[in-house]
Design a protein around this motif. Structure first.
Motif, PDB file in Angstrom:
ATOM      1  N   HIS A 186       0.834  -1.205   0.000  1.00  0.00           N
ATOM      2  CA  HIS A 186       0.000   0.000   0.000  1.00  0.00           C
ATOM      3  C   HIS A 186       0.869   1.256   0.000  1.00  0.00           C
ATOM      4  CE1 HIS A 186      -1.853   3.206   2.581  1.00  0.00           C
ATOM      5  NE2 HIS A 186      -2.785   3.114   1.637  1.00  0.00           N
ATOM      6  N   ALA A 187       1.876   1.285   0.855  1.00  0.00           N
ATOM      7  CA  ALA A 187       2.728   2.468   0.954  1.00  0.00           C
ATOM      8  C   ALA A 187       3.509   2.709  -0.334  1.00  0.00           C
ATOM      9  CB  ALA A 187       3.688   2.314   2.132  1.00  0.00           C
ATOM     10  N   LEU A 188       3.913   1.635  -1.003  1.00  0.00           N
ATOM     11  CA  LEU A 188       4.708   1.784  -2.217  1.00  0.00           C
ATOM     12  C   LEU A 188       3.864   2.270  -3.394  1.00  0.00           C
ATOM     13  CD1 LEU A 188       7.386   1.335  -3.792  1.00  0.00           C
ATOM     14  CD2 LEU A 188       6.556  -0.993  -4.264  1.00  0.00           C
ATOM     15  N   LEU A 189       2.693   1.669  -3.597  1.00  0.00           N
ATOM     16  CA  LEU A 189       1.939   1.910  -4.821  1.00  0.00           C
ATOM     17  C   LEU A 189       0.766   2.872  -4.677  1.00  0.00           C
ATOM     18  CD1 LEU A 189       1.867  -1.756  -6.158  1.00  0.00           C
ATOM     19  CD2 LEU A 189       3.436   0.076  -6.814  1.00  0.00           C
ATOM     20  N   ALA A 190       0.219   3.001  -3.482  1.00  0.00           N
ATOM     21  CA  ALA A 190      -0.991   3.823  -3.347  1.00  0.00           C
ATOM     22  C   ALA A 190      -1.140   4.365  -1.939  1.00  0.00           C
ATOM     23  CB  ALA A 190      -2.223   3.015  -3.750  1.00  0.00           C
TER      24      ALA A 190
END
Length: 304
Positions: free
Chosen positions: A140-144
């Motif tokens: 979640h933190a990486l992509l969105a």
């Protein structure tokens, strides 16, 4: 039937891609008005009548035999992925559509356990329409990271990766080579449509992207069906800066329409260090206060 349908569209697009010299034909007769092979040329190469092949492209013939499909595939120089796609489209054309609104996809407990087991790397589970069924905190933190972490838990609020890539400014800025990522998304959507031609929710997704994204219209019209099983992408992450990750797609045995996407990095690489910082930022988000997070380039970003 209105229009040629998916099978006819695919055949027309592949025929337009070929030039006479690609299949050993010499240019004769009047000058061509359009690029690609003529129907009569393709029919000759496949060993079928021009009228039969025309009906096939126009969606008026649903009973093409395996032998005819083999001949057409050879004439069109289809690769293995395109050949499999042709078979799926032809099989779907043989049956009358059964329009039923499907139930929301569910995540099996075993799949959720699998996602938890790969907590050390960014990961997410996509459904057959590229809905995000679940993601771990690092994925979640990486992509969105700009979206609600818990949004996949509610079917009505689930993010959709195809929508994000084409319609979300954050994702457009995240990928350094956005067009390459967009092309991969469209290729996978083509395969999904071939597998589930009667899925109304999938049709709604394609329709929405067609209405809202001119880039999607262009890529969708190309009819590429190459799956994106593994690819490396350069990212411009708003918190930790430049990164290079390899996104790998893994099949899930008990849910063949779902896929586990994991993002890996070389050991000891700057991206691995950036992911460690991203994990620290996520773990430190225990309140609504603003926390400074140092980027890999030494500047300070604000993490909410």
């Amino acid at each position: 039937m209105d229009g040629p349908g998916p099978l006819g569209d695919f055949l027309q697009a592949r025929r337009a891609r070929l030039r006479p010299e690609d299949v050993g034909l010499r240019e004769t007769g009047p000058r061509r008005r359009v690029s690609g092979l003529r129907r009569e040329e393709l029919a000759q190469l496949a060993g079928v009548s021009v009228s039969y092949y025309a009906r096939l492209e126009q969606g008026m013939s649903r009973g093409a035999s395996a032998e005819v499909l083999d001949a057409v595939a050879r004439a069109l120089l289809l690769d293995d992925h395109e050949r499999a796609h042709l078979d799926r489209l032809a099989d779907a054309a043989r049956h009358l559509p059964r329009v039923r609104r499907p139930r929301p996809e569910k995540l099996a407990d075993e799949t959720r356990d699998l996602l938890r087991a790969v907590d050390g790397v960014p990961a997410l589970v996509l459904g057959r329409r590229t809905d995000v069924l679940a993601w771990n905190t690092l994925g979640h933190a990486l992509l969105a990271g700009h979206l609600d972490l818990h949004s996949p838990d509610d079917p009505a609020r689930r993010p959709n990766m195809s929508r994000l890539v084409f319609l979300d400014p954050h994702c457009r800025e995240l990928y350094a080579d956005w067009k390459r990522k967009a092309r991969a998304v469209v290729g996978n959507l083509r395969i999904a449509v071939g597998k589930h031609p009667d899925d109304p929710l999938l049709a709604e997704l394609i329709g929405e992207l067609t209405m809202k994204s001119p880039e999607f219209v262009t890529l969708w019209g190309d009819h590429r069906v190459t799956p994106c099983d593994a690819a490396s992408y350069e990212l411009h992450h708003p918190v930790v800066g430049a990164m290079t990750v390899t996104q790998q797609t893994l099949s899930i045995a008990r849910a063949p329409d779902q896929a586990l996407i994991v993002c890996t990095t070389p050991a000891g690489s700057p991206t691995e260090e950036a992911l460690a910082l991203l994990r620290q930022a996520g773990e430190g988000r225990t309140s609504a206060r603003v926390m400074p997070v140092q980027n890999m380039n030494g500047t300070v970003a604000q993490q909410i």
